[in-house]
Design a protein around this motif. Structure first.
Motif, short mmCIF file in Angstrom:
data_model
loop_
_atom_site.label_atom_id
_atom_site.label_comp_id
_atom_site.label_asym_id
_atom_site.label_seq_id
_atom_site.Cartn_x
_atom_site.Cartn_y
_atom_site.Cartn_z
N THR A 297 5.38 26.69 -25.62
CA THR A 297 5.19 25.97 -24.43
C THR A 297 3.94 25.77 -23.95
N ASN A 298 3.54 24.72 -23.21
CA ASN A 298 2.28 24.56 -22.77
C ASN A 298 1.55 25.42 -21.60
N VAL A 299 0.27 25.62 -21.84
CA VAL A 299 -0.14 26.78 -21.09
C VAL A 299 -0.45 26.33 -19.62
N PHE A 300 -0.50 24.82 -19.06
CA PHE A 300 -0.38 24.59 -17.71
C PHE A 300 1.03 24.43 -17.17
N ASP A 301 1.92 24.04 -18.00
CA ASP A 301 3.40 24.12 -17.51
C ASP A 301 3.94 25.66 -17.20
N HIS A 302 3.48 26.52 -18.10
CA HIS A 302 3.41 27.72 -18.03
C HIS A 302 3.14 28.27 -16.60
N ILE A 303 1.70 28.09 -16.33
CA ILE A 303 1.00 28.54 -14.97
C ILE A 303 2.06 27.89 -13.66
N GLN A 304 2.31 26.54 -14.08
CA GLN A 304 3.00 26.07 -12.81
C GLN A 304 4.40 26.70 -12.54
N ASN A 305 5.26 27.14 -13.80
CA ASN A 305 6.32 27.78 -13.57
C ASN A 305 6.28 29.05 -13.08
N MET A 306 5.20 29.87 -13.39
CA MET A 306 4.86 30.94 -12.74
C MET A 306 4.63 31.17 -11.20
N LEU A 307 4.40 29.83 -10.70
CA LEU A 307 4.10 30.12 -9.07
C LEU A 307 5.09 30.53 -8.26
N PRO A 308 6.39 30.20 -8.56
CA PRO A 308 7.59 30.45 -7.67
C PRO A 308 7.62 32.02 -7.59
N THR A 309 7.29 32.84 -8.52
CA THR A 309 7.21 34.11 -8.46
C THR A 309 5.90 34.80 -7.99
N THR A 310 4.84 34.03 -8.44
CA THR A 310 3.65 34.47 -8.03
C THR A 310 3.30 34.47 -6.56
N ILE A 311 3.74 33.29 -5.89
CA ILE A 311 3.16 33.09 -4.45
C ILE A 311 4.16 34.09 -3.66
#
Length: 495
Positions: A183-197
């Motif tokens: 996967t793409n690193v920036f898509d990966h970061i965006q997809n982690m936000l729902p658990t991160t926040i």
């Protein structure tokens, strides 16, 4: 090793169970927090198993040193962070941060502020370890001045530092997870936000409540703060100049320079400030970088923090990491880890079960292999065909291995992450201060994120299916796709 040559599940679990048993004996029965020998014995048991099953020692040795080689950049970071701690104390950088922190921060919001500050610095630097060893160490001193229990401060520091690392595009683990799952690193970061926040908000609220409940804002606390700040003023030349080493590192990181050279530039800057601003001799700077800073202020909390740093202070941790990495490499080369993961994969079918298993597998790999890199790379490789076969985006998998790998590593004392935290923050576990292991449950942001991820998987929230573009990429790259025609996939769609 081909699947037909993998050890049975029972054989694969044998060295893992025996090693965990030895660790439990050493840690809990003998009360001796030195996991090195149990892990070394585990390495020997695993290697013997491989030899008895027909592998050569040379092949197993190659697997052991391959994993150690892959993780050498982390060992290099440890060495440089040790030098940073020694020189930044001598330069007055850490004392200045402690001094201004005690004067500026509101004691009641200290824990929440510590988490946020570590998050920002970790995102900027791209390294949780660098953040823990610099800003985290200063925050431990501020917490001591406020009368906050050591384990609470450490929990907040770990929460912020490793969460920042998790979503920083400069972080090696943040780049490793999407790399092994395609996967793409920036898509990966965006997809982690729902658990991160949500995890960060939960931790923030808890630290705010704890701050008001734990910290004594009465006269005794004020007297302790005054004593510390007065002593720091008398021992160091404070001000803006001692902050230059920290600013150098942050500036280099923000301009996207590699973390290791940026951290070493901080060592050089700290040495120069120590010589020309604090009046420290050049040979003394060399000594502090090698063996750590030494001072006697008469204030126990400050002495325990400032008498630290140096390359030698990291050698206990480095030796543990090398042995743990060797154990993980042996487990991987002998096929034990692959056999265990394949057994898990064969028994799951619904997406919720697969996602939960991926998180749990990364966490378990962290426990037995002692290395966050293996805990991300191995499950990432093994589970990817299953996600594709179920028609789900592998962004779900990259999030799962980050949460079970990156975030859980500092919570396992014999893991590379946990060993570094214990050493860099001066928790004194090896000296019998086992109560400071309470930082583990108090690092709320680290362990709530995987739980939130499991909740999403079971409910279908924030669990993206594979897009047409992603499917075309699979075909173009000739990625493995597991045949799921004989499985009851529930809500999953076949690829």
């Amino acid at each position: 090793m081909s699947e037909k040559n993998l050890p049975s599940l029972g054989l694969a679990l044998l060295p893992v169970v025996l090693t965990l048993g030895l660790l439990a004996l050493q840690l809990f029965y003998y009360g001796d927090f030195t996991p090195h020998i149990p892990l070394a014995i585990g390495l020997a048991i695993t290697s013997l198993l491989g030899v008895l099953r027909g592998q050569t020692w040379e092949d197993i040795r190659e697997g052991i040193f391959h994993v150690i080689h892959v993780s050498m950049p982390s060992v290099a970071v440890l060495i440089v962070v040790g030098m940073i701690i020694g020189t930044w104390i001598a330069s007055g950088t850490v004392p200045t941060l402690i001094y201004y922190g005690l004067n500026i921060l509101n004691p009641s919001i200290f824990l929440a502020a510590a988490m946020i500050l570590c998050s920002v610095v970790s995102i900027s630097l791209g390294t949780s370890w660098g953040t823990v060893g610099t800003v985290g160490l200063a925050l431990m001193g501020i917490g001591a001045g406020f009368g906050v229990p050591v384990y609470w401060t450490a929990g907040a520091v770990v929460s912020g530092s490793f969460f920042g690392d998790k979503i920083s595009p400069l972080s090696d683990t943040t780049n490793l997870a999407p790399a092994v799952t395609g996967t793409n690193v920036f898509d990966h970061i965006q997809n982690m936000l729902p658990t991160t926040i949500p995890a960060m908000l939960i931790a923030l609220v808890i630290y705010l409540v704890a701050g008001y409940a734990l910290i004594d804002t009465g006269g005794s606390s004020f007297d302790a703060i005054t004593a510390i700040t007065t002593e720091l003023e008398s021992r160091f030349n404070l001000g803006l100049v001692p902050l230059l080493p920290a600013l150098v590192v942050v500036a280099l990181a923000l301009t996207k320079n590699p973390p290791l050279p940026s951290l070493f530039a901080g060592v050089l800057a700290g040495g120069l400030v120590a010589v020309f601003w604090q009046g420290v001799g050049l040979h003394d700077v060399f000594t502090y970088a090698q063996s750590g800073y030494s001072i006697d202020t008469g204030i126990g909390d400050i002495d325990s923090l400032l008498n630290s740093g140096g390359i030698q202070s990291m050698m206990w941790t480095i030796s543990l990491i090398l042995i743990a990495l060797g154990f993980g490499g042996a487990l991987e080369r002998t096929g034990c880890l692959e056999s265990i993961i394949q057994s898990i994969i064969s028994k799951v079918s619904s997406f919720g079960a697969v996602q939960t298993s991926a998180i749990a597998t990364s966490f378990a790999t962290n426990m037995v292999a002692g290395d966050p890199y293996i805990s991300i790379a191995l499950p990432g490789r093994m589970y990817s065909p299953l996600y594709r076969g179920m028609g789900y985006s592998t962004l779900n998998l990259s999030r799962a291995v980050e949460e079970g790998g990156t975030l859980m590593s500092p919570l396992i004392p014999w893991n590379a992450g946990g060993a570094f935290v214990i050493s860099a923050l001066g928790l004194g576990i090896m000296d019998g201060n086992l109560q400071n292991l309470l930082y583990i449950p108090l690092a709320f942001a680290c362990w709530t994120a995987p739980l939130i991820g499991i909740f999403y998987a079971l409910t279908g929230l924030f669990s993206p299916k594979a897009t047409d573009e992603e499917r075309r990429k699979w075909d173009k790259d000739n990625e493995d796709i597991m045949d799921m025609s004989d499985h009851d996939l529930g809500q999953a769609q076949p690829a």
